[in-house]
Write a protein that holds these residues in place. Structure first.
Motif, PDB file in Angstrom:
ATOM      1  N   SER A   9       0.821  -1.220   0.000  1.00  0.00           N
ATOM      2  CA  SER A   9       0.000   0.000   0.000  1.00  0.00           C
ATOM      3  C   SER A   9       0.849   1.263   0.000  1.00  0.00           C
ATOM      4  N   GLY A  10       2.153   1.111   0.161  1.00  0.00           N
ATOM      5  CA  GLY A  10       3.038   2.270   0.085  1.00  0.00           C
ATOM      6  C   GLY A  10       3.214   3.011   1.391  1.00  0.00           C
ATOM      7  N   ASN A  11       2.759   2.421   2.497  1.00  0.00           N
ATOM      8  CA  ASN A  11       2.920   3.060   3.796  1.00  0.00           C
ATOM      9  C   ASN A  11       4.202   2.574   4.470  1.00  0.00           C
ATOM     10  N   SER A  12       4.792   3.431   5.307  1.00  0.00           N
ATOM     11  CA  SER A  12       6.024   3.034   5.989  1.00  0.00           C
ATOM     12  C   SER A  12       5.785   1.887   6.958  1.00  0.00           C
ATOM     13  N   GLY A  13       4.554   1.716   7.420  1.00  0.00           N
ATOM     14  CA  GLY A  13       4.240   0.650   8.355  1.00  0.00           C
ATOM     15  C   GLY A  13       3.702  -0.612   7.721  1.00  0.00           C
ATOM     16  N   ASP A  14       3.694  -0.699   6.400  1.00  0.00           N
ATOM     17  CA  ASP A  14       3.201  -1.909   5.732  1.00  0.00           C
ATOM     18  C   ASP A  14       4.049  -3.122   6.102  1.00  0.00           C
ATOM     19  N   GLY A  15       3.415  -4.292   6.078  1.00  0.00           N
ATOM     20  CA  GLY A  15       4.138  -5.527   6.412  1.00  0.00           C
ATOM     21  C   GLY A  15       5.228  -5.868   5.423  1.00  0.00           C
ATOM     22  N   GLY A  16       4.991  -5.602   4.137  1.00  0.00           N
ATOM     23  CA  GLY A  16       5.993  -5.843   3.110  1.00  0.00           C
ATOM     24  C   GLY A  16       6.350  -7.308   2.946  1.00  0.00           C
ATOM     25  N   ILE A  17       7.492  -7.549   2.335  1.00  0.00           N
ATOM     26  CA  ILE A  17       7.999  -8.901   2.117  1.00  0.00           C
ATOM     27  C   ILE A  17       9.112  -9.176   3.126  1.00  0.00           C
ATOM     28  N   THR A  18       9.027 -10.328   3.786  1.00  0.00           N
ATOM     29  CA  THR A  18      10.097 -10.783   4.671  1.00  0.00           C
ATOM     30  C   THR A  18      10.689 -12.047   4.078  1.00  0.00           C
ATOM     31  N   LYS A  19      12.013 -12.080   3.949  1.00  0.00           N
ATOM     32  CA  LYS A  19      12.708 -13.268   3.442  1.00  0.00           C
ATOM     33  C   LYS A  19      13.629 -13.807   4.530  1.00  0.00           C
ATOM     34  N   VAL A  20      13.442 -15.098   4.847  1.00  0.00           N
ATOM     35  CA  VAL A  20      14.310 -15.770   5.805  1.00  0.00           C
ATOM     36  C   VAL A  20      15.475 -16.396   5.052  1.00  0.00           C
ATOM     37  N   TYR A  21      16.689 -16.173   5.544  1.00  0.00           N
ATOM     38  CA  TYR A  21      17.871 -16.719   4.899  1.00  0.00           C
ATOM     39  C   TYR A  21      18.505 -17.788   5.777  1.00  0.00           C
ATOM     40  N   SER A  22      19.133 -18.751   5.129  1.00  0.00           N
ATOM     41  CA  SER A  22      19.970 -19.736   5.811  1.00  0.00           C
ATOM     42  C   SER A  22      21.355 -19.656   5.184  1.00  0.00           C
ATOM     43  N   PRO A  23      22.354 -20.272   5.800  1.00  0.00           N
ATOM     44  CA  PRO A  23      23.705 -20.210   5.216  1.00  0.00           C
ATOM     45  C   PRO A  23      23.782 -20.708   3.779  1.00  0.00           C
ATOM     46  N   SER A  24      22.853 -21.581   3.394  1.00  0.00           N
ATOM     47  CA  SER A  24      22.909 -22.139   2.033  1.00  0.00           C
ATOM     48  C   SER A  24      21.939 -21.445   1.077  1.00  0.00           C
ATOM     49  N   SER A  25      21.307 -20.363   1.520  1.00  0.00           N
ATOM     50  CA  SER A  25      20.327 -19.697   0.662  1.00  0.00           C
ATOM     51  C   SER A  25      21.005 -19.073  -0.553  1.00  0.00           C
ATOM     52  N   PRO A  26      20.403 -19.230  -1.754  1.00  0.00           N
ATOM     53  CA  PRO A  26      20.944 -18.550  -2.931  1.00  0.00           C
ATOM     54  C   PRO A  26      20.581 -17.065  -2.896  1.00  0.00           C
ATOM     55  N   SER A  27      21.125 -16.328  -3.824  1.00  0.00           N
ATOM     56  CA  SER A  27      20.776 -14.910  -3.924  1.00  0.00           C
ATOM     57  C   SER A  27      19.282 -14.788  -4.225  1.00  0.00           C
ATOM     58  N   PHE A  28      18.712 -13.657  -3.852  1.00  0.00           N
ATOM     59  CA  PHE A  28      17.252 -13.500  -3.966  1.00  0.00           C
ATOM     60  C   PHE A  28      16.918 -12.104  -4.442  1.00  0.00           C
ATOM     61  N   VAL A  29      16.062 -12.019  -5.445  1.00  0.00           N
ATOM     62  CA  VAL A  29      15.586 -10.734  -5.972  1.00  0.00           C
ATOM     63  C   VAL A  29      14.188 -10.487  -5.441  1.00  0.00           C
ATOM     64  N   PHE A  30      13.970  -9.321  -4.857  1.00  0.00           N
ATOM     65  CA  PHE A  30      12.633  -8.962  -4.362  1.00  0.00           C
ATOM     66  C   PHE A  30      11.858  -8.288  -5.500  1.00  0.00           C
ATOM     67  N   PRO A  31      10.868  -9.006  -6.095  1.00  0.00           N
ATOM     68  CA  PRO A  31      10.095  -8.409  -7.204  1.00  0.00           C
ATOM     69  C   PRO A  31       8.972  -7.531  -6.656  1.00  0.00           C
ATOM     70  N   ILE A  32       9.342  -6.363  -6.130  1.00  0.00           N
ATOM     71  CA  ILE A  32       8.360  -5.495  -5.483  1.00  0.00           C
ATOM     72  C   ILE A  32       8.412  -4.126  -6.164  1.00  0.00           C
ATOM     73  N   GLY A  33       7.250  -3.532  -6.332  1.00  0.00           N
ATOM     74  CA  GLY A  33       7.206  -2.243  -7.041  1.00  0.00           C
ATOM     75  C   GLY A  33       6.021  -1.425  -6.618  1.00  0.00           C
TER      76      GLY A  33
END
Length: 279
Positions: A255-279
């Motif tokens: 919604s474009g608010n500073s308090g929006d939940g947004g996307i959370t990504k959990v990483y582990s040591p073996s996680s590959p690189s990740f692109v956030f497709p957000i706009g």
């Protein structure tokens, strides 16, 4: 209802062709009491077993080995396993098919063509599963889907949902839940999905949205040039989660608010690189 006490037994309905009079068009079931097991195994004829005036509540199994069963727009609730053999048919009309057993249940579909349900509800204790099984790997749900509580194990199958989605439980399995509606679809309930694919073809630029915080454990696939609106809610992607097909035409929008939940990504040591497709 206070005088009803069902503890077991099987009601078997076995339509058989007559030799003098014409076969009955329907073998009607009308009961205000629960049944334990219901077995439909048509020996011959073309008679259809159907519900008459009352919803059907089964404490245990519904077994369709031969013949045709029509819910006649009346709700069917199953406390055990549901098995649909090849060459049979289960016609729901506008009903709701509910699985509410307190132990693990199996839903075995061996039809040649995908099974069409109207509304599907799963309401089981936490940690107790409904397991899909059988040779047919596609289930289509035309109206609302509700995973109220418990676990849905797709067992590698594809479950197509064409209307509202409520998930406050857990979806597991190597298959996927697909939102393929032609109307606007919202995901509510705050539950967990494994693999989720968005294929909605409504003309709106953003036909799928969140109505609650949602978690993805597997792959979120954006299959059309559409926007996925998460609004003020949080989309949590656990360590093994990924987003497939994100692009300048397929992305996630808040919604474009500073308090929006947004996307959370959990990483582990073996996680590959990740692109956030957000706009």
């Amino acid at each position: 209802a206070s005088n009803i006490n069902v503890t077991g037994g099987t009601l078997e309905i076995r339509p058989t062709a007559g030799t003098v009079l014409a076969d009955a068009g329907y073998y009607n079931i009308n009961t205000s009491a629960s049944l334990f097991d219901l077995l439909i195994d048509r020996a011959s004829s073309t008679s259809v077993v159907q519900l008459n005036n009352s919803p059907l509540v089964l404490l245990n199994d519904l077994i369709l080995t031969s013949g045709d069963f029509s819910a006649n727009n009346l709700n069917v609730t199953i406390g055990g396993d549901f098995s649909i053999a090849g060459g049979t048919s289960f016609t729901t009309g506008t009903n709701t098919t509910t699985f509410n057993g307190t132990e693990d249940q199996s839903f075995t579909v061996n039809l040649a063509a995908p099974l069409l349900l109207n509304k599907l509800t799963i309401d089981k204790p936490a940690g107790i599963a409904l397991n899909f099984a059988g040779t047919q790997s596609t289930i289509n749900v035309a109206d609302n889907f509700r995973l109220v509580k418990g676990t849905l194990n797709d067992n590698g199958n594809t479950i197509n949902l064409a209307n509202g989605v409520y998930n406050s439980g857990l979806h597991t399995g190597t298959g996927k839940i697909v939102l393929n509606g032609t109307v606007l679809q919202a995901i509510d309930g705050g539950g967990i999905f494994n693999n989720l694919e968005l294929v909605n073809t409504n003309a709106a630029a953003a036909p799928v949205s969140l109505s609650a915080n949602t978690t993805i454990n597997g792959a979120l696939t954006l299959s059309n040039n559409k926007i996925f609106i998460i609004g003020t809610y949080n989309l949590l992607l656990n360590a093994s989660a990924s987003i497939i097909n994100g692009s300048a035409l397929r992305y996630i929008q808040t919604s474009g608010n500073s308090g929006d939940g947004g996307i959370t990504k959990v990483y582990s040591p073996s996680s590959p690189s990740f692109v956030f497709p957000i706009g």
